[in-house]
Every structure is written in C-alpha cells, then in structure tokens.
Scaffold this motif. Structure first.
Motif, PDB file in Angstrom:
ATOM      1  N   SER A 197       0.858  -1.191   0.000  1.00 41.77           N
ATOM      2  CA  SER A 197       0.000   0.000   0.000  1.00 41.77           C
ATOM      3  C   SER A 197       0.893   1.240   0.000  1.00 41.77           C
ATOM      4  O   SER A 197       1.890   1.277   0.729  1.00 41.77           O
ATOM      5  CB  SER A 197      -0.889   0.028   1.234  1.00 41.77           C
ATOM      6  OG  SER A 197      -1.786  -1.044   1.222  1.00 41.77           O
ATOM      7  N   PRO A 198       0.555   2.230  -0.805  1.00 45.12           N
ATOM      8  CA  PRO A 198       1.340   3.464  -0.763  1.00 45.12           C
ATOM      9  C   PRO A 198       1.360   4.019   0.662  1.00 45.12           C
ATOM     10  O   PRO A 198       0.376   3.904   1.394  1.00 45.12           O
ATOM     11  CB  PRO A 198       0.580   4.403  -1.703  1.00 45.12           C
ATOM     12  CG  PRO A 198      -0.148   3.495  -2.637  1.00 45.12           C
ATOM     13  CD  PRO A 198      -0.527   2.294  -1.803  1.00 45.12           C
ATOM     14  N   ASN A 199       2.474   4.587   1.029  1.00 42.27           N
ATOM     15  CA  ASN A 199       2.625   5.146   2.370  1.00 42.27           C
ATOM     16  C   ASN A 199       3.197   6.550   2.230  1.00 42.27           C
ATOM     17  O   ASN A 199       4.409   6.732   2.197  1.00 42.27           O
ATOM     18  CB  ASN A 199       3.522   4.247   3.220  1.00 42.27           C
ATOM     19  CG  ASN A 199       3.553   4.644   4.672  1.00 42.27           C
ATOM     20  OD1 ASN A 199       3.437   5.822   5.011  1.00 42.27           O
ATOM     21  ND2 ASN A 199       3.729   3.661   5.538  1.00 42.27           N
ATOM     22  N   VAL A 200       2.289   7.509   2.139  1.00 43.36           N
ATOM     23  CA  VAL A 200       2.688   8.898   1.907  1.00 43.36           C
ATOM     24  C   VAL A 200       3.465   9.448   3.104  1.00 43.36           C
ATOM     25  O   VAL A 200       4.447  10.169   2.935  1.00 43.36           O
ATOM     26  CB  VAL A 200       1.460   9.778   1.574  1.00 43.36           C
ATOM     27  CG1 VAL A 200       1.843  11.241   1.457  1.00 43.36           C
ATOM     28  CG2 VAL A 200       0.811   9.290   0.284  1.00 43.36           C
ATOM     29  N   GLU A 201       3.050   9.084   4.301  1.00 44.67           N
ATOM     30  CA  GLU A 201       3.743   9.561   5.499  1.00 44.67           C
ATOM     31  C   GLU A 201       5.213   9.108   5.496  1.00 44.67           C
ATOM     32  O   GLU A 201       6.119   9.899   5.751  1.00 44.67           O
ATOM     33  CB  GLU A 201       3.036   9.046   6.747  1.00 44.67           C
ATOM     34  CG  GLU A 201       3.632   9.570   8.036  1.00 44.67           C
ATOM     35  CD  GLU A 201       2.870   9.079   9.260  1.00 44.67           C
ATOM     36  OE1 GLU A 201       3.494   9.050  10.335  1.00 44.67           O
ATOM     37  OE2 GLU A 201       1.680   8.731   9.159  1.00 44.67           O
ATOM     38  N   ARG A 202       5.434   7.853   5.188  1.00 42.23           N
ATOM     39  CA  ARG A 202       6.807   7.342   5.103  1.00 42.23           C
ATOM     40  C   ARG A 202       7.555   8.025   3.961  1.00 42.23           C
ATOM     41  O   ARG A 202       8.729   8.369   4.107  1.00 42.23           O
ATOM     42  CB  ARG A 202       6.805   5.830   4.903  1.00 42.23           C
ATOM     43  CG  ARG A 202       8.213   5.245   4.885  1.00 42.23           C
ATOM     44  CD  ARG A 202       8.203   3.753   4.762  1.00 42.23           C
ATOM     45  NE  ARG A 202       7.971   3.171   6.062  1.00 42.23           N
ATOM     46  CZ  ARG A 202       7.995   1.868   6.319  1.00 42.23           C
ATOM     47  NH1 ARG A 202       8.237   1.014   5.348  1.00 42.23           N
ATOM     48  NH2 ARG A 202       7.778   1.419   7.528  1.00 42.23           N
ATOM     49  N   ALA A 203       6.881   8.210   2.834  1.00 38.94           N
ATOM     50  CA  ALA A 203       7.511   8.861   1.681  1.00 38.94           C
ATOM     51  C   ALA A 203       7.958  10.278   2.035  1.00 38.94           C
ATOM     52  O   ALA A 203       9.074  10.685   1.690  1.00 38.94           O
ATOM     53  CB  ALA A 203       6.550   8.883   0.497  1.00 38.94           C
TER      54      ALA A 203
END
Length: 124
Positions: A9-15
């Motif tokens: 799943s995309p993880n914008v916070e981690r990105a």
C-alpha cells in the motif's frame, strides 16, 4: 518486476519522512568541504541521500524495494537507461568503498558526486 520489489500500500507519510531525510543528508553533504580524508565518507552521504529519495518515491508509488541493485530497473523504467547506468556505476563505486575498503581517489569522488547530484535533481 524484480522479486526484490514488492507491491505494498502506498505510504505517503513514510515517503514524506524519507524525502525530508534525503534533503537533510544532502544538505549535510553539501556543507562539508571535500578532502582526501573525507572523500569516501562524503560520497556515501550523497549516495545515501539518493537512496532515501528513491525509497521515498517507491513508497509513494506503493513499492517496497529490498536492495539497492533493484533500484536500477526502477530507475530505468521511470527516468531512462542513462540514469539507470549512472546509478549502477555510483552503486558499484559506493560498494567498493563500503564493503571492500577501497580508497577512492579525489577525481573519481568528484565525478561520482556530480553524477549523484544530477540524478537527485532529475528524480526530484
């Protein structure tokens, strides 16, 4: 896709966190003057900034990349074969310093830092 690249799943916070880490690492590297004593260490900082940026992009796209070698195909698909070649060259030079203790000459370090900076600008 390589078996070392996993769809997640995309993880914008981690990105975003990795992007900020990349920017801090790059800022640190740029603030330090290149010398014979720090050439290898400084180059590794530039390379680490690039890796953090690539991981940021991968997490944003919903990909978890398990090793640096797998970034070559990831880069080629998105930025072309020349960028993939430049990344692979910098990866091999970094590995020769990190894993094999090779001293890097100043000319090589200057050249590969320019390559990594160019890659960072293109990927941003």
């Amino acid at each position: 896709m390589s078996d070392k690249i996993i769809r997640v799943s995309p993880n914008v916070e981690r990105a975003v966190g990795l992007l900020k880490a990349s920017e801090r690492t790059l800022k640190f590297a740029k603030e330090n003057k290149l010398s014979r004593d720090n050439a290898g260490v400084l180059f590794v900082n530039y390379y680490d900034s690039l890796i953090e940026l690539l991981h940021s992009l991968a997490w944003r796209e919903g990909l978890k990349i398990l090793d640096h070698k797998s970034f070559e195909g990831f880069i080629e698909e998105r930025f072309g074969v020349d960028c993939a070649y430049d990344f692979e060259r910098s990866r091999k030079i970094r590995n020769s310093a990190i894993y094999y203790g090779k001293d890097l000459d100043m000319g090589t370090v200057r050249e590969v830092i320019r390559i990594v900076e160019k890659l960072i600008e293109k990927i941003k």
